[in-house]
Design an enzyme around this catalytic site. Sequence first.
Site, mmCIF file in Angstrom:
data_model
loop_
_atom_site.group_PDB
_atom_site.id
_atom_site.type_symbol
_atom_site.label_atom_id
_atom_site.label_comp_id
_atom_site.label_asym_id
_atom_site.label_seq_id
_atom_site.Cartn_x
_atom_site.Cartn_y
_atom_site.Cartn_z
ATOM 1 N N ASP A 203 0.872 -1.170 0.000
ATOM 2 C CA ASP A 203 0.000 0.000 0.000
ATOM 3 C C ASP A 203 0.915 1.227 0.000
ATOM 4 O O ASP A 203 2.077 1.147 0.425
ATOM 5 C CB ASP A 203 -0.888 -0.022 1.246
ATOM 6 C CG ASP A 203 -1.665 1.263 1.433
ATOM 7 O OD1 ASP A 203 -2.402 1.653 0.515
ATOM 8 O OD2 ASP A 203 -1.495 1.892 2.498
ATOM 9 N N ASP B 227 -0.137 5.066 0.801
ATOM 10 C CA ASP B 227 -0.383 6.092 1.820
ATOM 11 C C ASP B 227 -0.396 5.488 3.221
ATOM 12 O O ASP B 227 -1.244 4.663 3.549
ATOM 13 C CB ASP B 227 -1.722 6.787 1.552
ATOM 14 C CG ASP B 227 -1.747 7.475 0.195
ATOM 15 O OD1 ASP B 227 -0.668 7.728 -0.358
ATOM 16 O OD2 ASP B 227 -2.853 7.750 -0.319
#
Length: 342
Positions: A122, A124
């Site tokens: 991922d 953020d």
Amino acid sequence: TSIVGFLMERTYLLSNAPEPRPLIRSKGLTTRVLAGAVCASVALIGMLCIIGGAPVLGGPAAVATRSMPAVSCQSMPMRPSLMFNGQSLNKLNIRPQSSVSTIKEPQIRIDSPLKIEAVLFDLDGTLLDFEGGSHDALNKVLEPFNSTGKAALTWEMHGTIVGRRASEWAKEILEQCEITPDVLTPEKYVEMYLAKMPEYYPTMPLMPGALNLVKGLKAAGYKVAVASSSERLSIEKKLKFHPELLELMDIVQPGDDPEIKAGKPAPDIFLAAAKKLGVKPENCLVFEDSPFGLMGAKAGNMYCCALPDSRMPIADPARFADADFVLNSMEEFSLDKYIEKI
């Protein structure tokens, strides 16, 4: 020890003084015994006060931190009714030093190294320290539309949107902040937020250990990818300031590709990334900071290493009960111990 020694020395001198002293008018045996008893009592009281930790002399300034080993609050119960200057010490915010660390113990929930072909990250909050700037931007955009003129988005509210698509969380934030669509629509909110965020990108650092871990994975022959709910343009703008990391990635899988029918916690983003990498989902390890990302990885039959953000309520370990690892940062991840290349 020095105080007790001093008092004992004074006891001896007083009881054997060659000349009368103001408080000792006689050199008789009774007086010397009495003087010795008084000074010995003072010495004993001093010792008890030092051992007990109670203040002995002076005002509040006399309550000072002494050089002594740290003591855990859990192993040493607080003494009830201990008074100082007429107040309970419990109310003076005086605490024993604690040796308990605030860092959570890493949780490793595997019995042997995982057989892995690819690692999906991922972006953020996982690769990029994004949430602090995001939180500020989400509030800045709300300010003109808030009845009080102040930011209304709390970290508790922020914790409910991490890892999800903007089209999903915008409506929820506005509803929770009681901002109606006739004042600000979800679509406009997202538009204004996305326009604000580039101001933060140049100063957003990578998360601790992120670059070194990705380098290690590439050197060991693993395939690596970014798998994010963010739009492709947004990902490109963020990683523009981290070209070394971007160059290491085999692919970047955004959340706005046509094949992505649903965002996290659905597994679509991770499954699309695995397909592009040419690997089986069960041979993938996902790094995620949100419970929604963890749910998506598990729904896709993948392993997951959770990296909770301690600023948010979702950092509660119970929210990451299904993760194979729960770590404070990627610095704690051991390539040699935790995974093996297929």
